[in-house]
Write a protein that holds these residues in place. Structure first.
Motif, PDB file in Angstrom:
ATOM      1  N   PRO A  58     -17.551  -5.771  -0.492  1.00 30.71           N
ATOM      2  CA  PRO A  58     -17.220  -6.035   0.903  1.00 30.71           C
ATOM      3  C   PRO A  58     -15.873  -6.741   0.985  1.00 30.71           C
ATOM      4  O   PRO A  58     -15.537  -7.568   0.153  1.00 30.71           O
ATOM      5  CB  PRO A  58     -18.341  -6.955   1.373  1.00 30.71           C
ATOM      6  N   GLY A  59     -15.114  -6.387   1.975  1.00 29.96           N
ATOM      7  CA  GLY A  59     -13.839  -7.049   2.188  1.00 29.96           C
ATOM      8  C   GLY A  59     -12.663  -6.325   1.553  1.00 29.96           C
ATOM      9  O   GLY A  59     -11.529  -6.615   1.865  1.00 29.96           O
ATOM     10  N   LEU A  60     -12.907  -5.406   0.627  1.00 30.07           N
ATOM     11  CA  LEU A  60     -11.792  -4.678   0.011  1.00 30.07           C
ATOM     12  C   LEU A  60     -11.407  -3.513   0.899  1.00 30.07           C
ATOM     13  O   LEU A  60     -12.252  -2.772   1.373  1.00 30.07           O
ATOM     14  CB  LEU A  60     -12.171  -4.145  -1.368  1.00 30.07           C
ATOM     15  N   SER A  61     -10.137  -3.364   1.117  1.00 32.94           N
ATOM     16  CA  SER A  61      -9.687  -2.239   1.926  1.00 32.94           C
ATOM     17  C   SER A  61      -9.513  -1.013   1.034  1.00 32.94           C
ATOM     18  O   SER A  61      -9.508  -1.110  -0.192  1.00 32.94           O
ATOM     19  CB  SER A  61      -8.364  -2.584   2.606  1.00 32.94           C
ATOM     20  N   LYS A  62      -9.335   0.122   1.664  1.00 31.35           N
ATOM     21  CA  LYS A  62      -9.163   1.356   0.904  1.00 31.35           C
ATOM     22  C   LYS A  62      -7.926   1.307   0.025  1.00 31.35           C
ATOM     23  O   LYS A  62      -7.874   1.896  -1.026  1.00 31.35           O
ATOM     24  CB  LYS A  62      -9.085   2.553   1.847  1.00 31.35           C
ATOM     25  N   SER A  63      -6.905   0.585   0.469  1.00 30.83           N
ATOM     26  CA  SER A  63      -5.661   0.545  -0.301  1.00 30.83           C
ATOM     27  C   SER A  63      -5.837  -0.190  -1.621  1.00 30.83           C
ATOM     28  O   SER A  63      -5.064  -0.007  -2.542  1.00 30.83           O
ATOM     29  CB  SER A  63      -4.558  -0.111   0.521  1.00 30.83           C
ATOM     30  N   CYS A  64      -6.865  -1.033  -1.759  1.00 27.18           N
ATOM     31  CA  CYS A  64      -7.094  -1.775  -3.004  1.00 27.18           C
ATOM     32  C   CYS A  64      -7.676  -0.898  -4.101  1.00 27.18           C
ATOM     33  O   CYS A  64      -7.565  -1.209  -5.278  1.00 27.18           O
ATOM     34  CB  CYS A  64      -8.034  -2.950  -2.769  1.00 27.18           C
ATOM     35  N   ARG A  65      -8.328   0.145  -3.703  1.00 31.85           N
ATOM     36  CA  ARG A  65      -8.984   0.984  -4.704  1.00 31.85           C
ATOM     37  C   ARG A  65      -7.995   1.790  -5.518  1.00 31.85           C
ATOM     38  O   ARG A  65      -8.256   2.128  -6.647  1.00 31.85           O
ATOM     39  CB  ARG A  65      -9.980   1.906  -4.034  1.00 31.85           C
ATOM     40  N   GLY A  66      -6.863   2.116  -4.970  1.00 32.34           N
ATOM     41  CA  GLY A  66      -5.832   2.826  -5.708  1.00 32.34           C
ATOM     42  C   GLY A  66      -6.144   4.295  -5.896  1.00 32.34           C
ATOM     43  O   GLY A  66      -7.227   4.772  -5.583  1.00 32.34           O
ATOM     44  N   ALA A  67      -5.188   5.009  -6.434  1.00 36.64           N
ATOM     45  CA  ALA A  67      -5.325   6.442  -6.664  1.00 36.64           C
ATOM     46  C   ALA A  67      -6.101   6.691  -7.949  1.00 36.64           C
ATOM     47  O   ALA A  67      -6.232   5.822  -8.802  1.00 36.64           O
ATOM     48  CB  ALA A  67      -3.941   7.077  -6.765  1.00 36.64           C
ATOM     49  N   PHE A  68      -6.606   7.899  -8.077  1.00 45.35           N
ATOM     50  CA  PHE A  68      -7.356   8.290  -9.266  1.00 45.35           C
ATOM     51  C   PHE A  68      -6.427   8.288 -10.473  1.00 45.35           C
ATOM     52  O   PHE A  68      -5.304   8.780 -10.423  1.00 45.35           O
ATOM     53  CB  PHE A  68      -7.945   9.687  -9.069  1.00 45.35           C
ATOM     54  N   ARG A  69      -6.921   7.706 -11.583  1.00 46.59           N
ATOM     55  CA  ARG A  69      -6.173   7.737 -12.839  1.00 46.59           C
ATOM     56  C   ARG A  69      -7.034   8.433 -13.880  1.00 46.59           C
ATOM     57  O   ARG A  69      -8.196   8.072 -14.070  1.00 46.59           O
ATOM     58  CB  ARG A  69      -5.847   6.326 -13.312  1.00 46.59           C
ATOM     59  N   SER A  70      -6.483   9.410 -14.535  1.00 48.80           N
ATOM     60  CA  SER A  70      -7.203  10.163 -15.542  1.00 48.80           C
ATOM     61  C   SER A  70      -7.444   9.306 -16.779  1.00 48.80           C
ATOM     62  O   SER A  70      -6.567   8.549 -17.199  1.00 48.80           O
ATOM     63  CB  SER A  70      -6.397  11.398 -15.938  1.00 48.80           C
ATOM     64  N   PRO A  71      -8.638   9.410 -17.381  1.00 47.63           N
ATOM     65  CA  PRO A  71      -8.896   8.668 -18.608  1.00 47.63           C
ATOM     66  C   PRO A  71      -8.163   9.256 -19.807  1.00 47.63           C
ATOM     67  O   PRO A  71      -8.077   8.643 -20.852  1.00 47.63           O
ATOM     68  CB  PRO A  71     -10.412   8.789 -18.784  1.00 47.63           C
ATOM     69  N   ARG A  72      -7.639  10.447 -19.659  1.00 48.34           N
ATOM     70  CA  ARG A  72      -6.917  11.114 -20.746  1.00 48.34           C
ATOM     71  C   ARG A  72      -5.538  10.484 -20.893  1.00 48.34           C
ATOM     72  O   ARG A  72      -4.795  10.381 -19.918  1.00 48.34           O
ATOM     73  CB  ARG A  72      -6.786  12.593 -20.417  1.00 48.34           C
ATOM     74  N   PRO A  73      -5.187  10.060 -22.103  1.00 48.89           N
ATOM     75  CA  PRO A  73      -3.876   9.439 -22.275  1.00 48.89           C
ATOM     76  C   PRO A  73      -2.763  10.457 -22.062  1.00 48.89           C
ATOM     77  O   PRO A  73      -2.888  11.620 -22.422  1.00 48.89           O
ATOM     78  CB  PRO A  73      -3.889   8.941 -23.719  1.00 48.89           C
ATOM     79  N   SER A  74      -1.725  10.000 -21.443  1.00 52.00           N
ATOM     80  CA  SER A  74      -0.581  10.875 -21.230  1.00 52.00           C
ATOM     81  C   SER A  74       0.640  10.242 -21.885  1.00 52.00           C
ATOM     82  O   SER A  74       0.665   9.065 -22.189  1.00 52.00           O
ATOM     83  CB  SER A  74      -0.329  11.072 -19.733  1.00 52.00           C
TER      84      SER A  74
END
Length: 164
Positions: A58-74
């Motif tokens: 509760p209290g976290l905005s959508k912007s705090c969640r961030g974009a998806f990051r792949s677990p595969r190293p790049s």
């Protein structure tokens, strides 16, 4: 006209013919009931939300969640393309060495008299043996349940070793 809540959250199988009160309300009216205006319908009543089922705190905005990051190293943007290429050449070299080692083992087995057909036959026989052993274990288990003992207690009776 009295408004009835015709659908609730738990049972949406209501029909006018199953509700005698509804039919009583229609006496003296036209045989074809008119539809109530949408404003008179109320949404289904929902219980309180369970805080334990939230996906975010509760209290976290959508912007705090961030974009998806792949677990595969790049490859890092700071890493030069040459370093990545060197890594690929090293991987290729390791694979070539492994291939050479396997080819050496195969030629050694052939020189000892083994053949691919014999190996495939041996593997097939091992599969059949394991299937038969699994059936025997299942039967021992069922017999143990019937007698009320453990399978371990049945082994000596059938001349089996615990390593079997």
């Amino acid at each position: 006209m009295k408004v009835r809540n015709v659908c609730c959250a738990t049972d949406c199988s209501w029909s006018p013919s199953q509700d005698p009160g509804y039919l009583v309300d229609l006496r003296g009216r036209s045989p074809a009931p008119t539809l109530d205006p949408p404003a008179l319908h109320s949404p289904p009543i929902r219980g309180p939300r369970t805080p334990g089922l939230r996906r975010t705190q509760p209290g976290l905005s959508k912007s705090c969640r961030g974009a998806f990051r792949s677990p595969r190293p790049s490859s890092k943007s700071g890493q030069a393309d040459g370093a990545s290429e060197d890594s690929s050449h090293l991987d290729i070299q390791k694979l070539k060495e492994k291939r050479d080692l396997l080819e050496k083992e195969i030629s050694q087995l052939i020189s000892e008299g083994y053949s691919v057909d014999e190996l495939e036959d041996h593997i097939s026989q091992l599969h059949e043996y394991n299937d038969i052993k699994d059936v025997g274990q299942m039967l021992l288990g069922k017999l143990a349940v019937i007698r009320g003992v453990t399978t371990k207690e049945l082994y000596p009776e059938f001349g089996l070793d615990m390593s079997d």
